[in-house]
Enzyme design. Structure first.
Site, short mmCIF file in Angstrom:
data_model
loop_
_atom_site.label_atom_id
_atom_site.label_comp_id
_atom_site.label_asym_id
_atom_site.label_seq_id
_atom_site.Cartn_x
_atom_site.Cartn_y
_atom_site.Cartn_z
N ALA A 191 -2.73 4.25 -8.18
CA ALA A 191 -3.49 5.50 -8.10
C ALA A 191 -4.94 5.25 -7.73
CB ALA A 191 -3.44 6.23 -9.45
N TRP A 222 -6.59 8.91 -21.49
CA TRP A 222 -7.63 8.00 -22.00
C TRP A 222 -7.09 6.57 -22.21
CZ3 TRP A 222 -11.38 10.61 -26.04
CH2 TRP A 222 -11.80 11.85 -25.57
N ASP A 271 -3.85 13.83 -18.39
CA ASP A 271 -4.29 15.02 -19.13
C ASP A 271 -5.29 15.85 -18.31
OD1 ASP A 271 -6.00 12.79 -19.36
OD2 ASP A 271 -6.97 13.59 -21.14
N ASP A 313 0.87 -1.18 0.00
CA ASP A 313 0.00 0.00 0.00
C ASP A 313 0.91 1.23 0.00
OD1 ASP A 313 -1.58 2.18 0.66
OD2 ASP A 313 -2.83 1.04 2.06
N LYS A 343 -3.79 14.44 -8.92
CA LYS A 343 -2.68 14.00 -9.78
C LYS A 343 -1.62 15.10 -9.90
CE LYS A 343 -2.29 10.64 -11.59
NZ LYS A 343 -1.72 9.34 -11.11
N TYR A 368 -9.88 14.74 -8.92
CA TYR A 368 -8.90 13.77 -9.43
C TYR A 368 -7.72 14.51 -10.07
CZ TYR A 368 -6.81 10.39 -12.67
OH TYR A 368 -5.93 9.62 -13.38
N1 LIG Z 1 -7.06 5.22 -16.99
C1 LIG Z 1 -6.83 6.37 -17.60
O1 LIG Z 1 -7.57 6.78 -18.52
C2 LIG Z 1 -5.64 7.21 -17.22
C3 LIG Z 1 -5.36 8.36 -17.95
C4 LIG Z 1 -4.24 9.12 -17.63
C5 LIG Z 1 -3.43 8.74 -16.57
N2 LIG Z 1 -3.75 7.63 -15.84
C6 LIG Z 1 -2.86 7.27 -14.74
O2 LIG Z 1 -2.19 6.09 -15.13
C7 LIG Z 1 -1.88 5.31 -13.98
C8 LIG Z 1 -2.38 3.89 -14.17
O3 LIG Z 1 -3.78 3.93 -14.37
P1 LIG Z 1 -4.65 2.63 -14.71
O4 LIG Z 1 -5.66 3.08 -15.70
O5 LIG Z 1 -3.76 1.47 -14.97
O6 LIG Z 1 -5.41 2.47 -13.32
P2 LIG Z 1 -5.99 1.18 -12.56
O7 LIG Z 1 -6.22 0.06 -13.51
O8 LIG Z 1 -7.14 1.71 -11.76
O9 LIG Z 1 -4.81 0.79 -11.62
C9 LIG Z 1 -4.49 1.50 -10.47
C10 LIG Z 1 -3.90 0.53 -9.50
O10 LIG Z 1 -3.52 1.22 -8.31
C11 LIG Z 1 -3.85 0.39 -7.21
N3 LIG Z 1 -3.93 1.17 -5.99
C12 LIG Z 1 -4.92 1.99 -5.57
N4 LIG Z 1 -4.62 2.48 -4.35
C13 LIG Z 1 -3.41 1.96 -4.00
C14 LIG Z 1 -2.59 2.08 -2.86
N5 LIG Z 1 -2.95 2.84 -1.81
N6 LIG Z 1 -1.43 1.39 -2.82
C15 LIG Z 1 -1.06 0.61 -3.87
N7 LIG Z 1 -1.80 0.45 -4.97
C16 LIG Z 1 -2.96 1.13 -5.04
C17 LIG Z 1 -5.17 -0.23 -7.62
O11 LIG Z 1 -5.45 -1.35 -6.82
P3 LIG Z 1 -6.98 -1.78 -6.54
O12 LIG Z 1 -7.59 -2.02 -7.88
O13 LIG Z 1 -6.84 -2.99 -5.70
O14 LIG Z 1 -7.61 -0.61 -5.85
C18 LIG Z 1 -4.89 -0.59 -9.07
O15 LIG Z 1 -4.24 -1.82 -9.16
C19 LIG Z 1 -2.51 6.06 -12.81
O16 LIG Z 1 -1.52 6.85 -12.21
C20 LIG Z 1 -3.56 6.93 -13.45
O17 LIG Z 1 -3.82 8.08 -12.66
C21 LIG Z 1 -4.83 6.86 -16.15
#
Ligand SMILES: NC(=O)c1ccc[n+]([C@@H]2O[C@H](COP(=O)([O-])OP(=O)(O)OC[C@H]3O[C@@H](n4cnc5c(N)ncnc54)[C@H](OP(=O)(O)O)[C@@H]3O)[C@@H](O)[C@H]2O)c1
Length: 251
Positions: free
Chosen positions: A43, A129, A81, A21, A108, A104
């Site tokens: 995240a 995205w 973004d 965590d 970030k 959010y």
């Molecule tokens: N998705 C998008 O469209 C998007 C766009 C731009 C940037 N991003 C960024 O890209 C990165 C990856 O995003 P993603 O889409 O792969 O997100 P995701 O699938 O939601 O993955 C986020 C991961 O973080 C874990 N997490 C949450 N709280 C935590 C904690 N306290 N300690 C350790 N792990 C924790 C979650 O675990 P649980 O599932 O068990 O909670 C999940 O495995 C993030 O930084 C996000 O902000 C995402």
């Protein structure tokens, strides 16, 4: 979602939330050594949920980011973004001023700053995205819907395949080119245009109608235009190539 692709591409050790965590500073110090390169993909990613839980989102996206950056030798922090307000009307470069509209986005941006403060050997990489294997994403949501869908046509961005982003992140982390980087798919589209392409390429006969953000009110405001460009020379494959690659690997 992204973490799984980064682990696969880098060959590194992946840790789930259950294993580490990031808000637990002592556990982070135990798990991460000063010689380690860490890709922080952890995240709070529930954009609408963050409006009511901004403290918790910030605790993870900024507090957790600080813990990881402090413990690591060097760190890649993946940002969004949504740190921009979307009013520029042309693609956002690394040096453009930020102005998040949502909780959010603020969390970030706070994570970017915390990472940079805690570790000079940081790469802050903004992407957008995301869709990829191993997570809920827009492509899967669309393919799971019925014969007719309405999708917003007044938010424009760069849908980015996590497989392409992961390769670019691993490549970047081999350098010492620290600081803020923009890495999103080439091209741009609205969610409506993205949906139409998804059904066409997947060969699914679903009728897609455009609608406006006003027709579809959500708790968190989104930037109307969050296309990104890179003045540092990054260029990822197009979103159409990303979609094609994803449709080839999804199960
Ligand atoms: N998705 C998008 O469209 C998007 C766009 C731009 C940037 N991003 C960024 O890209 C990165 C990856 O995003 P993603 O889409 O792969 O997100 P995701 O699938 O939601 O993955 C986020 C991961 O973080 C874990 N997490 C949450 N709280 C935590 C904690 N306290 N300690 C350790 N792990 C924790 C979650 O675990 P649980 O599932 O068990 O909670 C999940 O495995 C993030 O930084 C996000 O902000 C995402």
């Amino acid at each position: 979602m992204l973490g799984q692709d980064v682990a696969r591409v880098s060959g590194g050790l992946a840790m789930s939330r259950a294993e580490l965590d990031v808000t637990d500073a002592a556990a982070v110090k135990d798990a991460i050594g000063p010689g380690d390169l860490v890709f922080n993909c952890a995240a709070w990613t529930n954009v609408d949920g963050a409006e009511e839980h901004e403290d918790e989102a910030t605790r993870i996206n900024a507090g957790g980011a600080r813990n990881v950056a402090e413990a690591a030798g060097s760190v890649v922090y993946v940002s969004s973004d949504y740190v921009f307000d979307g009013s520029k009307g042309e693609p956002y470069a690394e040096s453009d001023p930020t102005g998040p509209l949502s909780a959010y986005g603020r969390s970030k941006l706070a994570g970017e700053l915390a990472t940079a403060e805690a570790n000079p050997r940081h790469f802050v990489v903004r992407s957008s995205w995301l869709f990829g294997a191993g997570g809920r994403n827009f492509v899967e949501t669309m393919l799971g819907l019925g014969p007719e869908v309405r999708v917003v046509d007044d938010q424009v961005g760069c849908p980015t395949f996590t497989g392409h982003l992961a390769e670019a992140l691993v490549e970047l982390a081999r350098t010492e080119d620290y600081g803020i980087h923009h890495m999103a798919a080439s091209g741009q589209c609205s969610w409506f245009e993205f949906a139409r392409e998804i059904f066409a390429r997947a060969g699914v006969d679903t009728r897609v109608e455009p609608c406006t953000t006003e027709d579809f009110p959500r708790p968190a405001p989104r930037p109307a235009y969050s296309v990104m460009t890179s003045e540092r020379g990054h260029s990822l494959p197009s979103w159409q190539e990303g979609l094609e690659a994803y449709l080839g690997v999804r199960v």
